[in-house]
Design a protein around this motif. Structure first.
Motif, mmCIF file in Angstrom:
data_model
loop_
_atom_site.group_PDB
_atom_site.id
_atom_site.type_symbol
_atom_site.label_atom_id
_atom_site.label_comp_id
_atom_site.label_asym_id
_atom_site.label_seq_id
_atom_site.Cartn_x
_atom_site.Cartn_y
_atom_site.Cartn_z
ATOM 1 N N UNK A 20 0.836 -1.203 0.000
ATOM 2 C CA UNK A 20 0.000 0.000 0.000
ATOM 3 C C UNK A 20 0.869 1.251 0.000
ATOM 4 N N UNK A 21 1.921 1.243 0.821
ATOM 5 C CA UNK A 21 2.779 2.421 0.903
ATOM 6 C C UNK A 21 3.538 2.637 -0.394
ATOM 7 N N UNK A 22 3.973 1.564 -1.030
ATOM 8 C CA UNK A 22 4.661 1.703 -2.310
ATOM 9 C C UNK A 22 3.758 2.325 -3.368
ATOM 10 N N UNK A 23 2.480 2.020 -3.296
ATOM 11 C CA UNK A 23 1.530 2.533 -4.284
ATOM 12 C C UNK A 23 0.982 3.913 -3.922
ATOM 13 N N UNK A 24 1.021 4.266 -2.629
ATOM 14 C CA UNK A 24 0.327 5.478 -2.184
ATOM 15 C C UNK A 24 1.182 6.461 -1.398
ATOM 16 N N UNK A 25 2.494 6.206 -1.275
ATOM 17 C CA UNK A 25 3.304 7.060 -0.415
ATOM 18 C C UNK A 25 3.265 8.528 -0.856
ATOM 19 N N UNK A 147 9.219 9.705 6.316
ATOM 20 C CA UNK A 147 8.782 8.433 6.892
ATOM 21 C C UNK A 147 8.069 7.576 5.857
ATOM 22 N N UNK A 148 7.140 8.172 5.131
ATOM 23 C CA UNK A 148 6.400 7.419 4.118
ATOM 24 C C UNK A 148 7.324 7.019 2.963
ATOM 25 N N UNK A 149 8.208 7.920 2.583
ATOM 26 C CA UNK A 149 9.155 7.664 1.496
ATOM 27 C C UNK A 149 10.096 6.513 1.845
ATOM 28 N N UNK A 150 10.523 6.435 3.086
ATOM 29 C CA UNK A 150 11.492 5.417 3.501
ATOM 30 C C UNK A 150 10.843 4.069 3.784
ATOM 31 N N UNK A 151 9.640 4.089 4.348
ATOM 32 C CA UNK A 151 8.976 2.830 4.683
ATOM 33 C C UNK A 151 8.749 1.973 3.448
ATOM 34 N N UNK A 152 8.402 2.580 2.336
ATOM 35 C CA UNK A 152 8.111 1.816 1.118
ATOM 36 C C UNK A 152 9.319 1.026 0.629
ATOM 37 N N UNK A 153 10.545 1.517 0.939
ATOM 38 C CA UNK A 153 11.773 0.845 0.496
ATOM 39 C C UNK A 153 12.422 0.032 1.612
ATOM 40 N N UNK A 223 19.499 3.535 -0.352
ATOM 41 C CA UNK A 223 19.716 4.171 -1.643
ATOM 42 C C UNK A 223 20.373 5.516 -1.412
ATOM 43 N N UNK A 224 21.189 5.922 -2.368
ATOM 44 C CA UNK A 224 21.920 7.165 -2.204
ATOM 45 C C UNK A 224 20.988 8.354 -2.032
ATOM 46 N N UNK A 225 19.870 8.376 -2.771
ATOM 47 C CA UNK A 225 18.953 9.509 -2.631
ATOM 48 C C UNK A 225 18.340 9.539 -1.237
ATOM 49 N N UNK A 226 18.069 8.362 -0.662
ATOM 50 C CA UNK A 226 17.535 8.318 0.702
ATOM 51 C C UNK A 226 18.569 8.821 1.705
#
Length: 261
Positions: A20-25, A147-153, A223-226
């Motif tokens: 869900x987070x990957x699709x909706x973050x 938080x949402x950006x990181x949880x998906x990965x 990831x480097x961007x993270x």
């Protein structure tokens, strides 16, 4: 070291949560945009109006977030201690099991979701016509987005970020609840909480650096961007909280400024 697992924690389906987070973050941008609009519109609306007391709602609000944070700190804290004692510090930084472990997976998801309702803190400040710091709303927006950006990965370091934040928020919201109830809180308590926030940001920078260092040679997935966004976020927090500490507790100590809100 055994950590007791509860049924609701064990049965939580983290795969659906991550999907869900990957699709909706990216919806976090919508929340932040709406939040920013309400913040500045709310300040304009309250200009020239009497402030609202809202003491009882604020007590309930702060108390509920305090209870949630205390429980989250205990659950993720026990799991962090389990990783530290069984696998060592490096594994605690690089470990991804916080997102899927039977004890922590529920609390990891609850943590990132909680950053949306926590935006409600600011409404009490606006409606009660208190001083709204840049640090306050900037912190709320960037924590939600990251938080949402990181949880998906499921990036490395997340276990430390969550555990530290739960712990600091347990102290902070407990303090807010007691103050909202009209009880006297010794000034050193506020000093300790701000100092804990500064320590959290310094540790966040340290963990981020270690993830960058170890992901080059070991299994420390990120990831480097993270890494870049985490570094900028924690560095800005460290500077802002340190400045707040100086202005509120050091410069004001000699009577050069008014009491901080």
């Amino acid at each position: 070291m055994n950590v007791t697992e509860y049924d609701f924690e064990r049965q939580f389906d983290e795969r659906k949560a991550i999907q869900w987070m990957q699709e909706n973050w990216s919806q976090s941008f919508m929340f932040c945009g709406l939040y920013a609009t309400l913040v500045f519109a709310g300040r304009h609306f309250m200009r020239g109006r009497q402030k609202l007391e809202l003491r009882r709602p604020l007590v309930l609000w702060s108390l509920s977030l305090a209870v949630f944070s205390v429980i989250g700190a205990v659950r993720t804290g026990w799991y962090m201690l389990h990783i530290l004692t069984t696998h060592g510090f490096k594994q605690s930084v690089c470990d991804q099991s916080f997102y899927s472990g039977p004890v922590s997976k529920f609390w990891a998801y609850a943590f990132v979701l909680s950053k949306a309702p926590e935006l409600g803190d600011t409404m009490f400040i606006i409606l009660r016509k208190q001083r709204l710091l840049f640090l306050h709303w900037y912190h709320h927006i960037t924590v939600l987005l990251y938080s949402w950006y990181s949880y998906k990965d499921q990036v490395a370091g997340g276990g430390w970020f969550m555990t530290m934040n739960f712990l600091v928020h347990a102290l902070m919201y407990s303090y807010y609840a007691v103050r909202a109830a009209g009880l006297h809180v010794p000034r050193p308590c506020a000093v300790v909480i701000t100092a804990a926030q500064i320590m959290q940001m310094a540790m966040g920078l340290t963990v981020t650096y270690l993830v960058y260092r170890w992901m080059q040679v070991d299994h420390c997935p990120s990831y480097l961007d993270n890494i870049v966004w985490a570094s900028l976020m924690y560095l800005s927090y460290l500077l802002l909280f340190s400045s707040f500490f100086y202005e509120s507790y050091l410069r004001c100590k000699s009577g050069k400024c008014s009491k901080a809100d």
